[in-house]
Design an enzyme around this catalytic site. Structure first.
Site, PDB file in Angstrom:
ATOM      1  N   GLU A 377     -62.223  10.385 -34.751  1.00  0.00           N
ATOM      2  CA  GLU A 377     -62.216  11.580 -33.905  1.00  0.00           C
ATOM      3  C   GLU A 377     -60.844  11.752 -33.259  1.00  0.00           C
ATOM      4  OE1 GLU A 377     -65.365  10.609 -31.240  1.00  0.00           O
ATOM      5  OE2 GLU A 377     -66.841  10.479 -32.858  1.00  0.00           O
ATOM      6  N   GLU A 410     -70.387   9.465 -35.111  1.00  0.00           N
ATOM      7  CA  GLU A 410     -69.967   8.104 -35.448  1.00  0.00           C
ATOM      8  C   GLU A 410     -70.656   7.552 -36.689  1.00  0.00           C
ATOM      9  OE1 GLU A 410     -68.551   8.901 -31.436  1.00  0.00           O
ATOM     10  OE2 GLU A 410     -70.542   9.135 -32.347  1.00  0.00           O
ATOM     11  N   PHE A 433     -64.730   4.204 -28.555  1.00  0.00           N
ATOM     12  CA  PHE A 433     -65.112   3.164 -27.598  1.00  0.00           C
ATOM     13  C   PHE A 433     -66.137   2.246 -28.266  1.00  0.00           C
ATOM     14  CE2 PHE A 433     -63.483   6.419 -24.769  1.00  0.00           C
ATOM     15  CZ  PHE A 433     -62.814   5.682 -23.796  1.00  0.00           C
ATOM     16  N   ASP A 435     -68.779   1.067 -27.123  1.00  0.00           N
ATOM     17  CA  ASP A 435     -70.148   1.488 -26.823  1.00  0.00           C
ATOM     18  C   ASP A 435     -70.758   2.253 -28.000  1.00  0.00           C
ATOM     19  OD1 ASP A 435     -69.946   1.478 -23.409  1.00  0.00           O
ATOM     20  OD2 ASP A 435     -68.121   1.679 -24.588  1.00  0.00           O
ATOM     21  N   HIS A 477     -68.933   3.729 -21.540  1.00  0.00           N
ATOM     22  CA  HIS A 477     -67.618   3.736 -22.176  1.00  0.00           C
ATOM     23  C   HIS A 477     -66.822   2.473 -21.839  1.00  0.00           C
ATOM     24  CE1 HIS A 477     -68.500   7.934 -22.965  1.00  0.00           C
ATOM     25  NE2 HIS A 477     -67.363   8.096 -23.607  1.00  0.00           N
TER      26      HIS A 477
END
Length: 673
Positions: A377, A410, A433, A435, A477
């Site tokens: 991204e 993702e 991230f 996460d 995050h």
């Protein structure tokens, strides 16, 4: 009077009709033979019948070329048989025999036969299209002209993965055919009970691609629709959604009595199965005689029986097979410890931060190897070169074919990277991230990490997943979840603490034949990881820990940003006369346990530290291993310093209390000394 062209066209049509029948017969007899074996007790296995769907698989397969690729599902016997899979190897695989394509390790949920254009099979509903995109992306980048057909059931259209995949395929005009085999049932739930959509193909328009619904009991109608879709894809016009509608004549799984179906409707469908109907049609139209078709059936049945019998009678797997093919080198979660320790190269250095070191490494690697592509991204220059500017300038230098801004999806990013790796590329996928591993964990744990094992070692997934542990960004995050990754066989896990280590370890990951998770610390982006980095290119082999500071009284074993906290603690304790050895693991899988044992064997005391949650964290595994190996030698109980069992809070004061620090390390060392 018919012209020669008319005659030739009719002959071609007749030949195609006969070939469609042959493929339907092959699927029909293969399915029938498996069900016969299960009914008689001759074999025992999980099986998902395809009776009633023969025309779908036959029509679609005949529309593909030999080099075109298929991605199918666990109930994909019809698809793979029609595509031309090695029958003996296929039956051996689903029966769990040593002669199986993957030596019995995958079963029906992991079928692949690259020699016959069968790229991958997945047991996760709806996950295949994500991978198909990556295979198609590789074909597009390389200009091979290949098309990827991804087959899935109607139930899969309820999965979010499907919509992510359709959006990405349309956005990038990928050569993909989304082939929905609508058999009226999503497992045991009728279509009318899970969607208001009448024609599933209507959804295609929302993603800017054509959609068509055809009679899935008519192989010629399926063939025509898929052929048109394949033609569009091959000429660069992008994907198509083809929905073939039929009725599944058997239960979702073998033994399912279909009590959920209307008995009269089911009886009527079973009284006129598509295979018999197409046979009658060919005879009535004069395309073939009953004797012609009988000969085809006899020939097909003989081949199916021979292949099935060979698989049934093959040897079962030996227990030694269990641990093979987790990694390319047949290694395990622990480093072998036999490789020569590789120091950083001598010579000229330059001061770089972690961001600059990773950027330089990616730049050099892309220049040297055209198979390396980047996905993520906002990583392209038109999107700012990444949130932390690690990829800035690379799309301008290497082009947007190789440095791809992706949708915010993702699972699609990792699925595309996986598919591209199966097709011969070496993708580097960025998850902004750490996460977000939770969003993409299916593609990471159920697919990328299992490719080598499920293929019986025939292929791997050489991809790198770069991700970052944030700070000051709140509970969604800022998490460090490396324990998830370490618990996933087949995935290598790397976490550097310095710019010099980051360059060498990333180079190693880019050369690996297995998927690697490369973790970066946001705290180290801003000066903490900066230092001298050799100008010459170099590789730090995975599975080699590094003594960042030698000592004699106690070992602090850690990694990532905590290495710097450990060095700070060591400086503090030096003034108290305590000599601390700081051991930087660098690689968590494979874990250099021998280096840990060597250090603790010298100091007799151990403190294990990491910033992630302490409960069930990596430190627990390391402490248990050291305790088991050095129980009689330890001078004090092992101490663990780690994050609190809480989400990471946004408030700075609370985050500081949540994360471990050098003061806690000092206290832990004092307790053991």
């Amino acid at each position: 009077m018919a012209t020669q062209l008319d005659t030739e066209a009719q002959a071609s049509t007749n030949d195609r009709a006969i070939e469609l029948y042959r493929l339907m017969s092959k699927v029909h007899h293969a399915d029938q033979r498996v069900r016969k074996g299960l009914s008689s007790g001759e074999i025992a296995m999980s099986y998902w019948p395809v009776d009633g769907q023969e025309a779908m698989s036959a029509g679609a397969a005949l529309a593909l070329s030999d080099t075109d690729q298929l991605v199918s599902t666990y109930r994909g016997l019809g698809d793979v048989v029609a595509k031309g899979i090695d029958l003996a190897g296929y039956f051996g695989e689903i029966l769990g025999r040593s002669t199986g394509l993957s030596r019995g390790k995958a079963g029906a949920m992991g079928i692949s036969d690259p020699d016959h254009g069968i790229a991958w099979t997945t047991g996760i509903v709806g996950a295949g299209p994500l991978i198909a995109n990556g295979i198609a992306l590789a074909a597009s980048i390389r200009g091979t002209g290949q098309v990827v057909l991804v087959s899935f059931g109607d139930g899969a259209t309820s999965i979010g993965y499907m919509h992510e995949a359709m959006n990405m395929a349309a956005l990038w005009s990928l050569p993909v055919v989304f082939f929905c085999q609508n058999n009226a049932w999503a497992e045991c739930t009728a279509m009318s009970r899970y969607t208001r959509t009448v024609d599933l193909s209507d959804r295609a328009g929302g993603y800017g691609m054509p959609g068509v619904t055809v009679d899935g009991t008519d192989p010629q109608a399926v063939h025509d629709a898929v052929s048109e879709a394949v033609g569009r894809a091959r000429t660069g016009d992008g994907p198509t959604f083809v929905e073939a509608v039929a009725y599944r004549l058997q239960g979702h799984y073998f033994g399912d009595g279909m009590a959920y179906a209307d008995p009269d409707e089911l009886a009527a469908k079973r009284a006129d199965p598509p295979f018999d109907r197409y046979r009658r049609r060919l005879v009535e139209e004069g395309t073939a005689t009953a004797d012609d078709l009988d000969r085809i059936d006899a020939e097909v049945s003989e081949k199916v029986e021979s292949a099935f019998a060979a698989a049934r009678d093959a040897e079962s797997l030996e227990a030694e097979e269990l641990t093979r093919d987790v990694f390319a080198d047949n290694g395990s979660e622990l480093a072998a410890g036999t490789a020569t320790r590789v120091p950083l190269p001598d010579g000229e250095t330059e001061d770089l931060g972690l961001v600059q070191a990773i950027h330089r490494t990616l730049d050099r690697a892309m220049a040297a190897d055209e198979s390396i592509i980047l996905l993520g991204e906002d990583i392209g220059d038109r999107s700012g070169g990444g949130m932390f500017k690690i990829t800035a300038g690379l799309s301008a230098k290497y082009g947007e074919l190789r440095v791809r801004d992706t949708p915010i999806a993702e699972s699609s990013i990792i699925g595309a990277a996986l598919g591209a790796s199966l097709a011969g590329l070496r993708p580097v996928a960025e998850l902004m991230f750490m996460d977000f591993l939770g969003v993409a964990m299916d593609q990471i744990a159920n697919h990328a990490a299992k490719v080598r094992y499920l293929s019986g070692g025939r292929r791997g997934a050489p991809l790198v997943i770069r991700t970052m542990v944030g700070t000051g960004a709140g509970p969604q995050h800022s998490q460090a979840v490396e324990a998830w990754a370490m618990h996933t066989p087949g995935l290598k896990v790397v976490w550097p603490s310095t710019a010099a280590d980051a360059a060498g370890l990333l180079n190693a990951c880019l050369r690996e034949e297995d998927p690697c998770l490369f973790i970066e610390s946001m705290k180290l982006y801003y000066g903490g990881g900066k230092g001298p980095v050799p100008v010459a290119d170099y590789v730090i082999p995975l599975g080699q820990a590094d003594v960042k500071r030698a000592g004699s009284d106690v070992t602090i074993c850690t990694y990532g940003v905590m290495v710097h906290a450990a060095l700070e603690a060591a400086n503090t304790l030096q003034d108290e006369g305590v000599s601390v050895e700081v051991l930087d693991l660098r690689t968590l899988v494979p874990l250099d346990l021998q280096a840990v044992l060597a250090s603790v064997g010298k100091t007799k005391r151990l403190v294990v530290a990491h910033e992630s949650v302490g409960f069930c964290g990596p430190g627990a595994e390391i402490a248990a291993a050291v305790g088991a190996e050095l129980f009689g030698e330890l001078a004090a109980p092992i101490q663990r310093v780690a994050g609190t069992y809480t989400p990471v809070p946004r408030a700075a004061t609370l985050e500081a209390a949540c994360r471990p620090n050098s003061a806690q390390l000092v206290d832990a060392v004092r307790r053991v000394v």
